[in-house]
Enzyme design. Structure first.
Site, short mmCIF file in Angstrom:
data_model
loop_
_atom_site.label_atom_id
_atom_site.label_comp_id
_atom_site.label_asym_id
_atom_site.label_seq_id
_atom_site.Cartn_x
_atom_site.Cartn_y
_atom_site.Cartn_z
N GLY A 134 -42.33 47.35 -2.17
CA GLY A 134 -42.56 46.81 -0.83
C GLY A 134 -42.99 47.96 0.05
O GLY A 134 -42.95 49.11 -0.35
N ARG B 96 -42.92 52.42 3.99
CA ARG B 96 -43.26 53.25 5.15
C ARG B 96 -44.50 52.75 5.87
O ARG B 96 -45.13 53.48 6.61
CB ARG B 96 -43.49 54.68 4.72
CG ARG B 96 -44.53 54.80 3.62
CD ARG B 96 -44.94 56.20 3.48
NE ARG B 96 -45.66 56.42 2.24
CZ ARG B 96 -46.22 57.56 1.93
NH1 ARG B 96 -46.12 58.55 2.76
NH2 ARG B 96 -46.84 57.70 0.80
N ARG C 22 -51.55 42.83 -2.91
CA ARG C 22 -51.74 43.62 -4.13
C ARG C 22 -51.44 42.77 -5.35
O ARG C 22 -50.77 41.73 -5.23
CB ARG C 22 -50.74 44.81 -4.12
CG ARG C 22 -50.78 45.62 -2.85
CD ARG C 22 -49.39 46.18 -2.51
NE ARG C 22 -49.36 46.81 -1.19
CZ ARG C 22 -49.48 48.12 -0.97
NH1 ARG C 22 -49.58 48.94 -1.99
NH2 ARG C 22 -49.48 48.61 0.24
N ASP D 239 -49.11 48.00 -8.12
CA ASP D 239 -48.85 47.83 -6.68
C ASP D 239 -49.90 48.54 -5.83
O ASP D 239 -49.91 48.38 -4.61
CB ASP D 239 -47.44 48.34 -6.31
CG ASP D 239 -47.20 49.75 -6.81
OD1 ASP D 239 -47.22 49.96 -8.03
OD2 ASP D 239 -47.00 50.65 -5.98
N ASN D 240 -50.75 49.32 -6.48
CA ASN D 240 -51.83 49.97 -5.73
C ASN D 240 -53.18 49.31 -6.00
O ASN D 240 -54.22 49.87 -5.67
CB ASN D 240 -51.89 51.46 -6.09
CG ASN D 240 -50.68 52.22 -5.60
OD1 ASN D 240 -50.00 51.77 -4.67
ND2 ASN D 240 -50.37 53.34 -6.21
#
Ligand code: AMP
Ligand code: MG
Length: 487
Positions: A90, A93, A183, A252-253
């Site tokens: 998640g 930042r 994503r 996730d990227n």
């Protein structure tokens, strides 16, 4: 042209509700100030470029102020990191501030990276440091200028906020823009946590907002997956053709839009090296330059697994089968153009492979080779470039083959050849050492170099007066820079 307070929001992702994201307010940076802004990205929001110089700009994107209509949310997702599944990630930042739509009717996510802790921060501090924010800013805008799909960057805001990495550094925020921040890992999260209702809502959301044309197809979800496969095949072909190494191709990227997303220890190749690993924590070379191609497919398979509730396994497999041939066709097409060829011949793949092997063995600068190849006629160019190669007999044999191939392609004048080749072969790329110089200056409070480099890279194909120093091979110190993975 709009003033900052005239942006129009329509927060469609936030409306999906609390199962998808959590409301979190940005944590302001101390003494926020503008490091660099992209006028081209500002134009996407119809913003007057002059507003970047106003104090309120740094306050907004430094976490001090918010638009009344913004709904800052930290998104939840998961993903495969270095091949292993991490059940919950998640935005640790980053906050999706909201979706802004411009006068052309396009929606742009405004995402503030480095905005402080969220429920997904795990062991992290929620911050981003100046150097990594500058790297992401420069890379996203440079990729875009090269014609490589990427998230965009509106600005970097620097600060006095101390942030601890290997040493004490300063916090910064990057305002990232994309049509979506969804994503592969979003789909994986709802699949592995067994939440079929939310999974279906997410799929509907993506289909309606980003792949509406797939609605017309007999199986809309399958059509959407096919489109995602195609876009990723095209994207990775561009990375390979232009020497971009992402470095952290975790699922996730990976963006469901097939754009370059989430920048870490990325690098553009200086010398051509198929085995180049830009991420120093990648001990096995999972994300090495040449492995990006099979990893693209691996990541798509991970997404396919998460889509099994909607699409039959056979259909998913068939769609995945499109990836490699499409990648190859796109890659070869780009490389033909980089070689100045306008027609296709069966042996072209071989011509490209032989050249890359020679470049690999001699450590030839990948970008400058193609640029110089287009400077003059094929015969003159290969004569001049010959000195860069160690295996001279090998190069001569290639050069003969290339000249014959160019002759069969057609008799274009030198001028036309140069214009055509220079339009696809950049003179300026974001070399690590150039980024490093700009970062060092910025860390001591001088932002001019970041701004100049951004400016140069926004027109990478155009020779710019007085900018020769940006079109050189790296000096020795700049060749093997270790880019810290902590960002
Ligand atoms: P990345 O390697 O930047 O793609 O990050 C992987 C995950 O770790 C994402 O969920 C990030 O939001 C999270 N993350 C990275 N750095 C930090 C940090 N300094 N504080 C909190 N979370 C972070
Ligand atoms: Mg990430």
């Amino acid at each position: 042209m709009k003033a900052l307070d005239e942006l129009t929001f329509d927060n469609r992702f936030a409306r999906l509700g609390d199962a998808f994201s959590t409301h979190v307010l940005p944590e302001p940076l101390d003494a926020p100030r503008l490091v660099v802004a992209s006028e081209a990205a500002m134009a996407l929001l119809d913003l007057d470029p002059a507003v970047a110089q106003t104090p309120v700009f740094a306050e907004l994107f430094g976490g001090h102020k918010l638009w009344a209509e913004a709904e800052p949310r930290a998104m939840v997702y998961s993903g495969h990191q270095f091949g292993g599944y991490t059940p919950q990630l998640g935005d640790g930042r980053g906050l999706l501030l909201g979706e802004v739509y411009n006068e052309a009717g396009e929606h742009w996510d405004l995402h503030l990276k480095g905005a402080g802790m969220t429920p997904y921060s795990r062991m992290g501090d929620g911050r981003a440091v100046l150097r990594s924010s500058i790297r992401e800013f420069l890379a996203s805008e440079a990729l875009y200028a090269l014609g490589i799909p990427s998230s965009r960057a509106l600005c970097v805001i620097g600060s006095d906020t101390p942030v601890w990495r290997e040493k004490q550094e300063r916090g910064a925020m990057l305002l990232r823009m994309a049509h979506s921040h969804i994503r592969f890992g979003h789909f994986e999260y709802f699949y592995y946590t067994k939440k079929p209702e939310q999974q279906a809502l997410l799929a509907e959301h993506v289909l309606n907002l980003h792949y509406p044309e797939c609605r017309e197809q007999p199986e809309p979800y399958l059509a959407m997956f096919r489109e995602i496969v195609e876009r990723n095949a095209e994207l990775i072909a561009k990375w390979q053709a232009y020497g971009f190494c992402h470095g952290v191709m975790n699922t996730d990227n990976m963006s469901i839009l097939g754009i370059t997303f989430d920048f870490g220890p990325f690098a553009f190749l200086d010398d051509f090296d198929a085995h180049f690993i830009c991420n120093h924590s990648d001990h096995e070379g999972r994300y090495s330059f040449s492995n990006q191609v099979p990893i693209g497919q691996w990541n798509l398979s991970a997404l396919a697994q998460a889509l099994t509730p909607f699409i039959s396994v056979d259909a998913l497999k068939e769609a995945l089968g499109l990836y490699l041939p499409l990648y190859q066709a796109n890659y070869l097409d780009l490389m033909r153009r980089r070689l100045g060829l306008t027609t296709a011949e069966d042996d072209d793949q071989h011509l490209v492979e032989r050249l890359l092997k020679l470049m690999q063995n001699s450590g030839v600068d990948y970008t400058l080779f193609f640029r110089r190849l287009g400077d003059e006629s094929a015969a003159l160019a290969v004569t001049r470039l010959r000195d860069d190669f160690v295996d001279l007999a090998g190069f001569d044999a290639w050069a003969e083959q290339y000249k014959a191939r160019v002759a069969r392609d057609g008799d274009y004048g030198e001028e036309q050849r140069r214009a055509r080749m220079h339009a696809v072969n950049p003179l300026y790329i974001l070399r690590n050492y150039l980024a490093q110089n700009a970062i060092a200056a910025a860390e001591s409070g001088d932002y001019n170099e970041v701004r100049r480099l951004h400016e140069v890279l926004s027109r990478p194909f155009e020779e710019q007066a007085g900018m020769e120093q940006y079109a050189q091979r790296p000096p020795d110190w700049g060749k093997h820079l270790e880019i810290s993975c902590s960002s």
